[in-house]
Design a protein around this motif. Structure first.
Motif, mmCIF file in Angstrom:
data_model
loop_
_atom_site.group_PDB
_atom_site.id
_atom_site.type_symbol
_atom_site.label_atom_id
_atom_site.label_comp_id
_atom_site.label_asym_id
_atom_site.label_seq_id
_atom_site.Cartn_x
_atom_site.Cartn_y
_atom_site.Cartn_z
ATOM 1 N N GLU A 151 1.056 -1.288 -0.063
ATOM 2 C CA GLU A 151 -0.215 0.115 -0.079
ATOM 3 C C GLU A 151 0.873 1.222 0.093
ATOM 4 O OE1 GLU A 151 -2.293 0.315 3.624
ATOM 5 O OE2 GLU A 151 -3.174 2.225 2.898
ATOM 6 N N PHE A 152 0.831 2.115 -1.235
ATOM 7 C CA PHE A 152 1.625 3.255 -1.142
ATOM 8 C C PHE A 152 1.226 4.165 -0.207
ATOM 9 C CE2 PHE A 152 3.755 6.724 -2.755
ATOM 10 C CZ PHE A 152 3.144 7.858 -2.746
ATOM 11 N N LEU A 153 2.380 4.932 0.664
ATOM 12 C CA LEU A 153 1.906 5.763 1.605
ATOM 13 C C LEU A 153 2.485 7.366 0.921
ATOM 14 C CD1 LEU A 153 3.064 4.061 4.934
ATOM 15 C CD2 LEU A 153 0.958 4.269 3.744
ATOM 16 N N ILE A 154 3.543 7.302 0.715
ATOM 17 C CA ILE A 154 4.287 8.791 0.737
ATOM 18 C C ILE A 154 5.378 8.629 -0.473
ATOM 19 C CG2 ILE A 154 5.545 8.702 2.554
ATOM 20 C CD1 ILE A 154 4.974 11.842 3.016
ATOM 21 N N TYR A 155 5.846 9.585 -1.104
ATOM 22 C CA TYR A 155 6.762 9.703 -2.035
ATOM 23 C C TYR A 155 7.286 10.909 -1.932
ATOM 24 C CZ TYR A 155 8.677 10.597 -6.934
ATOM 25 O OH TYR A 155 9.198 10.760 -7.935
ATOM 26 N N PHE A 156 8.860 11.030 -1.927
ATOM 27 C CA PHE A 156 9.694 12.182 -2.004
ATOM 28 C C PHE A 156 10.680 12.199 -3.091
ATOM 29 C CE2 PHE A 156 9.096 13.887 2.500
ATOM 30 C CZ PHE A 156 8.843 12.436 3.086
ATOM 31 N N GLN A 157 10.550 13.164 -3.802
ATOM 32 C CA GLN A 157 11.642 13.339 -4.946
ATOM 33 C C GLN A 157 12.385 14.677 -4.773
ATOM 34 O OE1 GLN A 157 12.300 11.265 -7.734
ATOM 35 N NE2 GLN A 157 13.984 12.962 -7.721
ATOM 36 N N GLY A 158 13.736 14.462 -4.483
ATOM 37 C CA GLY A 158 14.604 15.629 -4.540
ATOM 38 C C GLY A 158 14.193 16.721 -3.703
ATOM 39 N N ASN A 159 14.024 17.866 -3.932
ATOM 40 C CA ASN A 159 13.325 18.933 -3.162
ATOM 41 C C ASN A 159 12.018 19.300 -3.171
ATOM 42 O OD1 ASN A 159 16.103 19.469 -1.876
ATOM 43 N ND2 ASN A 159 16.625 20.496 -3.728
ATOM 44 N N SER A 160 11.121 18.651 -4.069
ATOM 45 C CA SER A 160 9.773 18.762 -4.511
ATOM 46 C C SER A 160 9.020 18.556 -3.316
ATOM 47 C CB SER A 160 9.588 17.943 -5.808
ATOM 48 O OG SER A 160 10.024 18.257 -6.848
ATOM 49 N N ALA A 161 7.918 19.199 -3.323
ATOM 50 C CA ALA A 161 6.793 18.856 -2.251
ATOM 51 C C ALA A 161 6.606 17.200 -2.461
ATOM 52 C CB ALA A 161 5.790 19.481 -2.411
ATOM 53 N N PRO A 162 6.493 16.552 -1.364
ATOM 54 C CA PRO A 162 6.148 15.193 -1.127
ATOM 55 C C PRO A 162 4.722 14.699 -1.675
ATOM 56 C CG PRO A 162 6.099 15.960 0.902
ATOM 57 C CD PRO A 162 6.630 17.100 0.317
ATOM 58 N N ASP A 163 4.511 13.741 -2.081
ATOM 59 C CA ASP A 163 3.289 13.235 -2.867
ATOM 60 C C ASP A 163 2.817 12.273 -1.524
ATOM 61 O OD1 ASP A 163 1.829 11.059 -5.422
ATOM 62 O OD2 ASP A 163 1.033 12.012 -3.526
ATOM 63 N N LYS A 164 1.685 13.033 -0.770
ATOM 64 C CA LYS A 164 1.111 12.374 0.585
ATOM 65 C C LYS A 164 -0.092 11.750 0.197
ATOM 66 C CE LYS A 164 3.069 16.230 3.304
ATOM 67 N NZ LYS A 164 2.708 17.244 4.256
ATOM 68 N N SER A 165 -0.497 11.487 -1.104
ATOM 69 C CA SER A 165 -1.454 10.982 -1.451
ATOM 70 C C SER A 165 -2.102 9.775 -0.883
ATOM 71 C CB SER A 165 -1.899 11.010 -2.789
ATOM 72 O OG SER A 165 -1.085 9.970 -3.546
#
Lengths: 107, 113
Positions: B44-58
């Motif tokens: 189950e996907f929780l959260i994604y960080f990519q570099g300095n971008s705002a995280p995908d918390k969906s």
């Protein structure tokens, strides 16, 4: 978000048998990855398929990407107990995985 | 490091307590992901960080869940006021290029009693 459907959900076979598991979607993939997860470990990448119709072989494992790039299959020849695990597919650029096929190979 | 490191490997906590789970990604991997895997289930996907971008918390299931990534490297997943349904294995993965796949840690097994 591409919904990935994997089938069957569970598969239990005897050592030496052949099997095929599937990963399907209504969307087109740019590429698709297969992973295997053994108990107590994280998933490990097995292969990435990119081109429609592509076939890749990894020892007794054969991965195929559908011509339309909407589906993929994993065929295992002469399964061994060491093949036991959870087989997962994931589409490039989408962090979500299919629910997986849980394979048990009995000696 | 050579691989993705997660700590602790096992955590037992009482219902209502807060917990912090740590992930050390592969050095240089700009992308970091958290997943949850309940017993016998898929990821189950929780959260994604990519570099300095705002995280995908969906994928975060509730506001009790949060995560941060400091300095583009180590990440901490925090679960506040834990509930029994939070019991699961929490997996972290990192990636240099998603086209080349994710490298997973061995996970943290969380048990809420």
């Amino acid at each position: 978000t591409q919904l990935l459907e994997q089938s069957p959900q569970f598969l239990s076979i005897q050592e030496g048998e052949n099997l095929t598991v599937y990963c399907n979607s209504s969307s087109v993939f740019s590429s698709l990855q297969w992973y295997r997860q053994e108990p107590g470990e994280g998933p490990v990448l097995l292969v990435t398929v990119v081109t429609g119709g592509e076939v890749k072989k990894l020892k007794r494992l054969t991965f195929q990407f559908g011509d339309a790039r909407k589906d993929s299959s994993l065929h295992i020849t002469a399964a061994q107990p060491g093949d036991t695990g959870l087989y997962l597919c994931a589409a490039k650029g989408d962090m979500r995985f299919g629910a997986g096929t849980r394979l048990t190979v009995k000696p | 490091g050579a691989g993705v490191s997660q700590s602790p490997s096992n955590k037992v906590t009482e219902k209502g307590k807060d917990v912090e789970l740590r992930c050390d990604p592969i050095s240089g991997h700009t992308a970091l992901y958290w997943y949850r895997q309940s017993l016998g289930q898929g990821l189950e996907f929780l959260i994604y960080f990519q570099g300095n971008s705002a995280p995908d918390k969906s994928g975060l299931p509730s506001d009790r869940f949060s995560a941060e990534r400091t300095g583009g490297s180590v990440s901490t997943l925090t679960i506040q006021r834990t509930q029994q349904e939070d019991s699961a294995v929490y997996l972290c993965a990192s990636s240099l290029d998603p086209a080349h796949g994710y490298t997973f840690g061995s996970g943290t097994r969380l048990t809420v009693v």
